[in-house]
Each structure stands twice: as structure tokens, then as C-alpha cells.
Design a protein around this motif. Structure first.
Motif, PDB file in Angstrom:
ATOM      1  N   SER A 121       2.821   6.794   6.763  1.00  0.00           N
ATOM      2  CA  SER A 121       3.105   5.456   5.935  1.00  0.00           C
ATOM      3  C   SER A 121       4.342   4.876   6.455  1.00  0.00           C
ATOM      4  CB  SER A 121       3.422   6.090   4.546  1.00  0.00           C
ATOM      5  OG  SER A 121       3.727   4.757   3.584  1.00  0.00           O
ATOM      6  N   THR A 122       4.269   3.561   6.756  1.00  0.00           N
ATOM      7  CA  THR A 122       5.325   2.845   7.147  1.00  0.00           C
ATOM      8  C   THR A 122       5.418   1.477   5.922  1.00  0.00           C
ATOM      9  OG1 THR A 122       3.959   1.236   8.502  1.00  0.00           O
ATOM     10  CG2 THR A 122       5.167   3.165   9.451  1.00  0.00           C
TER      11      THR A 122
ATOM     12  N   VAL B 170      -1.140  11.871   5.865  1.00  0.00           N
ATOM     13  CA  VAL B 170      -0.591  10.443   5.514  1.00  0.00           C
ATOM     14  C   VAL B 170       0.479  10.101   6.306  1.00  0.00           C
ATOM     15  CG1 VAL B 170       0.095   9.103   3.788  1.00  0.00           C
ATOM     16  CG2 VAL B 170      -1.303  10.949   3.461  1.00  0.00           C
TER      17      VAL B 170
ATOM     18  N   ALA C  85      -0.785  -3.354   4.891  1.00  0.00           N
ATOM     19  CA  ALA C  85      -0.185  -4.046   3.537  1.00  0.00           C
ATOM     20  C   ALA C  85       0.262  -5.485   3.461  1.00  0.00           C
ATOM     21  CB  ALA C  85       1.233  -3.131   3.242  1.00  0.00           C
TER      22      ALA C  85
ATOM     23  N   TRP D   1       1.854  -0.682   7.007  1.00  0.00           N
ATOM     24  CA  TRP D   1       0.578   0.192   6.927  1.00  0.00           C
ATOM     25  C   TRP D   1       0.641   1.479   6.448  1.00  0.00           C
ATOM     26  CZ3 TRP D   1       0.500   4.173  10.173  1.00  0.00           C
ATOM     27  CH2 TRP D   1       1.475   4.106  11.087  1.00  0.00           C
ATOM     28  N   VAL D   2      -0.489   2.275   6.028  1.00  0.00           N
ATOM     29  CA  VAL D   2      -0.628   3.662   5.677  1.00  0.00           C
ATOM     30  C   VAL D   2      -1.827   4.206   6.316  1.00  0.00           C
ATOM     31  CG1 VAL D   2      -0.628   5.265   3.764  1.00  0.00           C
ATOM     32  CG2 VAL D   2       0.450   3.092   3.521  1.00  0.00           C
ATOM     33  N   TYR D   3      -1.704   5.149   6.948  1.00  0.00           N
ATOM     34  CA  TYR D   3      -2.807   5.839   7.470  1.00  0.00           C
ATOM     35  C   TYR D   3      -3.160   7.131   6.955  1.00  0.00           C
ATOM     36  CZ  TYR D   3      -5.319   8.152  11.437  1.00  0.00           C
ATOM     37  OH  TYR D   3      -6.320   8.876  12.251  1.00  0.00           O
ATOM     38  N   VAL D   4      -4.583   7.160   6.712  1.00  0.00           N
ATOM     39  CA  VAL D   4      -4.643   8.484   6.096  1.00  0.00           C
ATOM     40  C   VAL D   4      -5.940   8.904   6.956  1.00  0.00           C
ATOM     41  CG1 VAL D   4      -5.901   9.462   3.885  1.00  0.00           C
ATOM     42  CG2 VAL D   4      -4.335   7.468   3.664  1.00  0.00           C
TER      43      VAL D   4
ATOM     44  N   ALA E   5       0.896  -0.973   0.035  1.00  0.00           N
ATOM     45  CA  ALA E   5      -0.093   0.087   0.159  1.00  0.00           C
ATOM     46  C   ALA E   5       0.954   1.185  -0.012  1.00  0.00           C
ATOM     47  CB  ALA E   5      -0.762  -0.100   1.339  1.00  0.00           C
ATOM     48  N   THR E   6       0.506   2.292  -0.757  1.00  0.00           N
ATOM     49  CA  THR E   6       1.535   3.321  -0.796  1.00  0.00           C
ATOM     50  C   THR E   6       0.496   4.853  -0.706  1.00  0.00           C
ATOM     51  OG1 THR E   6       0.918   3.843  -3.248  1.00  0.00           O
ATOM     52  CG2 THR E   6       2.707   2.283  -2.982  1.00  0.00           C
ATOM     53  N   GLU E   7       1.370   5.672  -0.391  1.00  0.00           N
ATOM     54  CA  GLU E   7       0.683   6.971   0.080  1.00  0.00           C
ATOM     55  C   GLU E   7      -0.344   7.442  -1.166  1.00  0.00           C
ATOM     56  OE1 GLU E   7       3.079  10.225   1.461  1.00  0.00           O
ATOM     57  OE2 GLU E   7       4.455   8.766   2.970  1.00  0.00           O
TER      58      GLU E   7
ATOM     59  N   SER F 240      -3.326   5.370  -1.545  1.00  0.00           N
ATOM     60  CA  SER F 240      -4.254   5.853  -0.404  1.00  0.00           C
ATOM     61  C   SER F 240      -5.153   7.206  -0.696  1.00  0.00           C
ATOM     62  CB  SER F 240      -3.586   5.759   0.951  1.00  0.00           C
ATOM     63  OG  SER F 240      -2.660   6.668   1.014  1.00  0.00           O
TER      64      SER F 240
END
Length: 154
Positions: free
Chosen positions: A58-59, A56, A78, A62-65, A40-42, A45
Motif C-alpha cells: 500500500s502507498t 498487500v 486512489a 495505490w494499493v496492490y493485492v 483506497a485502503t488495505e 482491498s
């Protein structure tokens, strides 16, 4: 089973229960959890959210938006190929929330989103349903075969 129901049962974790805000009316939210089979990318998302003006984080797992206007929150987990990798991504997100003290902000956004959704529902219930205008049938011009086969005079 806790507030997160299936997620808590499936991944044997009680940590998600702390992420939901409770207010006078009901459980707040939602916070969307999307398990991605691959990465999963920024940019993915933000495309999913629909507009680029969002927070945003991102690791690799996981990606948090989080949208500060509409209070929409999405977590993309991810590489969720099995229970172990999904659980690791989810736990990594929960650890980040605790370390950065984001749990309260996540809960506040969830409560705000819940209020927004209820306000929209109340407004939709109050407004009369106006039928969509009927489309006029377009006039079809028919050309007879004899007219279309005529050769222009030479």
C-alpha cells in the motif's frame, strides 16, 4: 494500440504492455485495475478480495493485492479524479514494479491465473448440467375468519 488497448490509449503509456505474460495459448491474466474516486485502503482491498490471506502493498496513491492461492491480482488506484491523478497513480505503481523487480512475479501470477480460469472453464464444459431440485410447495394452513374471531370461553 497495444495489448492494454483503452488503458494505453487513455493514459498515453506503453508501460502496461510489459506487465502481461504471453503463453502458448493467449494473453494471460487478468490483472484488475480499479480506479477509485477517493482513497483506497488495505482493509477495503482485502474486503473486496473476499479473504484476508493475501499479499498487500500500500502507498498513498495505490494499493496492490495479490492472492498466492487463486493468483488474483488487483490494483486500486486512489484519488482518480481526473486524467492527471489517475496517470500519476498508475505510473507510481509501474515504477514500484520496476524498482522491486515485481514485473516477472506479476506476469507469472497472471499466467497462472489464466491457466486456472481455463481449467475451470474446461471442467464446467465437461460436467453435465444437473437441474436444480424443484422446491416443494409448502402447505398453507388457512384459518377461517370465524375461527380466528372466536373468543376463548371465560
Amino acid at each position: 494500440m497495444g495489448l492494454w488497448g483503452y488503458l494505453e490509449q487513455r493514459f498515453r503509456t506503453e508501460r502496461p504492455r510489459k506487465l502481461l505474460a504471453l503463453d502458448d495459448e493467449a494473453m494471460a491474466g487478468p490483472v484488475h485495475l480499479i480506479a477509485c474516486h477517493r482513497g483506497a485502503t488495505e482493509s477495503q482491498s482485502l474486503k473486496h478480495l473476499g479473504f484476508p490471506d493475501a499479499t498487500v502493498v500500500s502507498t498513498l496513491s495505490w494499493v496492490y493485492v495479490a492472492d498466492e492461492v487463486q493468483e488474483i491480482q488487483i490494483v486500486f488506484l486512489a484519488n482518480c479524479r481526473d486524467e492527471t491523478t489517475t496517470n500519476l497513480a498508475l505510473q507510481g505503481f509501474f515504477e514500484w514494479l520496476a524498482q522491486m523487480q515485481e514485473e516477472m512475479r506479476l506476469s507469472a501470477r497472471a499466467a497462472a491465473r489464466s491457466r486456472i480460469v481455463r481449467a475451470i472453464a474446461r471442467e464446467a464444459a465437461v460436467q453435465p448440467q444437473v437441474p436444480a431440485p424443484a422446491l416443494k410447495k409448502s402447505k398453507r394452513i388457512q384459518i377461517s375468519q370465524t375461527q380466528s374471531n372466536k373468543q376463548p370461553p371465560s
